[in-house]
Design an enzyme around this catalytic site. Structure first.
Site, short mmCIF file in Angstrom:
data_model
loop_
_atom_site.label_atom_id
_atom_site.label_comp_id
_atom_site.label_asym_id
_atom_site.label_seq_id
_atom_site.Cartn_x
_atom_site.Cartn_y
_atom_site.Cartn_z
N CYS A 1 57.74 -69.10 96.48
CA CYS A 1 56.37 -69.15 95.97
C CYS A 1 56.38 -69.54 94.49
O CYS A 1 56.65 -70.69 94.15
CB CYS A 1 55.67 -67.82 96.23
SG CYS A 1 53.88 -67.89 96.04
N HIS B 1 56.54 -67.57 102.15
CA HIS B 1 57.27 -66.31 101.98
C HIS B 1 58.07 -65.98 103.25
O HIS B 1 57.61 -65.24 104.12
CB HIS B 1 56.30 -65.16 101.69
CG HIS B 1 55.68 -65.20 100.34
ND1 HIS B 1 56.22 -64.52 99.26
CD2 HIS B 1 54.59 -65.84 99.87
CE1 HIS B 1 55.47 -64.74 98.19
NE2 HIS B 1 54.47 -65.54 98.54
N GLU C 1 60.46 -64.01 103.64
CA GLU C 1 60.89 -62.61 103.73
C GLU C 1 60.01 -61.79 104.66
O GLU C 1 60.45 -60.77 105.20
CB GLU C 1 60.91 -61.98 102.33
CG GLU C 1 59.55 -61.76 101.68
CD GLU C 1 59.09 -62.93 100.82
OE1 GLU C 1 58.25 -62.73 99.93
OE2 GLU C 1 59.57 -64.06 101.07
#
Length: 547
Positions: free
Chosen positions: A378, A514, A516
């Protein structure tokens, strides 16, 4: 018919209700049930999207773009489920729903009250979040006795009465402190917490007691006697050095079997081999790497919860202990990139605001120059682009319009600042003011064949979650790609750059999304896995280099 398990907490917060609830969900799922989870948060914010990380920790983002409590990340990591906006409700959202109905006249001019209107709305939201799952675990935020939690507790009390014991179960998580000076485990906090819960009409069926050691038999009998809970249903939740040990710990005490019996469910035995593998891989690594996470919330690990876990998941997949070194980007501004000299990889996470931004840009430059594996996420992509534009493409003064109103070269900007009217039309037609609000939730990205990103994912099209406002400015595509930057992924409509990489670097990748948020301990994530593999290779090459 869905059965509901309500998880409440007492004595103090941060005892691990989310981990305990998610662990129980994973065991029940292993026994053949479909499981979903819902978090009820008592704060008045409509969602945590505008809350400071120092106040709230990470904001977790779901596939459908909801900004939610970080416990939903635990839910997805432990239970194979995909959360949505229906899996997290706050007091603010509940009241917003009721007020909207009142303004529409849905209550026919009647007086709107906490009971029944607010509690009815809470019950409707719980049912909506449960969907058609066999089991819905409902975690109530805060602790019993908090005034702001009372409407939620009243709502679940009503559900227990309306649906009966066959479909509702109450689990209370509490604390058993060890008083070192007295050499005793104290049960009074648990007794008083249960007393408070019973005073509002809820009798817990199971107690999960957080403690530093196993509950002695005498204390277990005392707790059972004073709380009207069976001794076998007083469960020890011991402190562990690895949260992924919790499912097995609870299963070993037959928590799932007690739940099944009380809800009149006949289930096959649980097989937790995958969790055993996770724990074994973490306890028997083949090596270790150190990753520098360069951010500005370094004193608060909760701010990077999903990133921390995704790195550890990659370590599980590659049998590496991942040591995360938090490096304050403002410290880099003061002391220089020497703070990164002995790390095996550099990660720059997402974030907002100007504070510490030059330190993040410097960290990206250090990794680029020194050949250290780099992953930007990001804002991490944006600072990597800024650094490359300044120091490789020769665009002096390159910056983001988030931080400087009129930079000389706005290589990062709101799309309304650089995209032409024709390109913007489809976003406006989709009723999405991307210039003023964030691009949120799972969206497709098309990966360019031949890039490292494409090789890692092994797909032409991926779906990852987003949470950002500012974008790569396509007006600078030519000068940056001519200088060697590769745009490795584009949004599904082909307008927005989603991933960049440097092909002449051992491992330098950055993405606007993202990843994650979709990493799990049992399955990992390909991008983080390749990143840790690159970090291990860098460490090995450094160790083998002649001194």
């Amino acid at each position: 018919m869905t059965r509901f398990i309500f998880i409440t907490g007492g004595v103090v917060s941060s005892l691990g209700k989310g981990i305990a609830a998610a662990s129980l969900g994973s065991i029940l799922q292993a026994r053949g049930l479909s499981v979903t989870m819902v978090k009820l948060d008592p704060y008045i914010n409509v969602d945590p999207g505008t809350m400071s990380p120092f106040q709230h920790g990470e904001v977790f983002v779901t596939d459908d773009g909801a900004e939610t409590d970080l416990d939903l990340g635990h839910y997805e990591r432990f239970v194979r489920m995909r959360a949505s906006q229906d899996n997290n409700y706050t007091t603010g959202r509940i009241y917003e729903n009721v007020i909207r109905k009142e303004r529409r006249g849905d209550y026919l001019g009647g007086t709107v009250q906490v009971i029944p209107h607010i509690t009815d709305e809470i019950k409707s939201c719980i049912q909506r979040g449960a969907g058609n799952a066999d089991i819905a675990l409902i975690e109530i935020g805060g602790t019993v006795g908090d005034i702001e939690s009372l409407p939620f507790l009243e709502a679940i009390r009503q559900m227990g009465t309306e649906l009966g014991h066959e479909r509702c179960l109450f689990i209370h998580l509490t604390l058993l402190p060890w008083i070192g000076a007295a050499g005793e485990m104290k049960t009074k906090p648990t007794q008083h917490s249960v007393k408070e819960l019973r005073s509002i009409g809820i009798q817990p069926d199971i107690l999960v007691c957080r403690a530093t050691m196993a509950i002695p038999a005498e204390e277990r009998r005392k707790i059972a006697l004073f709380t009207n809970v069976e001794p076998r249903a007083v469960i020890s939740a011991l402190d562990v050095d690895n949260i992924y040990k919790v499912p097995a710990m609870l299963h070993d005490q037959s928590l799932d079997s007690i739940v099944a019996e009380k809800l009149d469910l006949e289930l096959p035995p649980a097989t937790l081999n995958d969790w055993d593998h996770v724990v074994e891989a973490m306890e028997s690594p083949h090596g270790e790497v150190t990753v520098a996470m360069v951010g500005k919330y370094v004193d608060l690990a909760d701010a990077y919860m999903s990133l921390n876990e995704a790195l550890r998941h990659a370590g599980i997949q590659h049998r590496q202990t991942v040591n995360i070194r938090y490096v304050d980007s403002e410290a880099i501004e003061r002391e220089g990139t020497s703070l990164l000299n002995d790390v095996d990889a550099v990660l720059v996470p997402g974030g907002f605001g100007e504070r510490g931004i030059e330190g993040k840009i410097a960290a990206a430059g250090y990794a680029r120059r020194e050949g250290v594996p780099f992953l930007g996420i990001c804002l991490g992509l944006q600072v990597a682009v800024i650094e490359f534009a300044r120091n490789v493409a020769g665009l002096d003064g390159a910056h983001s319009t988030e931080f400087i109103t009129h930079p000389r070269h706005p290589v990062i900007a709101l799309i309304t600042e650089w995209m032409n009217a024709e390109g913007l039309k489809e976003y406006r037609d989709a009723d999405s003011d991307l210039g003023g609000t964030m691009r949120l939730g799972a969206q497709p990205s098309e990966l360019v064949r031949g890039t490292r990103f494409h090789r890692i994912y092994g797909k032409d099209v991926i779906r990852e979650r987003h949470r950002h406002r500012y974008e790569f400015n396509n007006g600078y595509e030519r000068p940056l790609t001519d200088a060697g930057l590769v745009i490795a992924g584009w949004s599904g409509d082909g307008h927005l750059a989603e991933a960049v990489e440097l092909p002449d670097h051992p491992w330098f990748l950055a993405c606007q999304f993202h990843p994650e948020f979709t990493s799990t301990p049992r399955d990992g994530h390909p991008l983080f896995g390749d990143f840790i593999e690159a970090a291990a290779a860098h460490r090995k090459a450094h160790e083998e280099r002649p001194s």
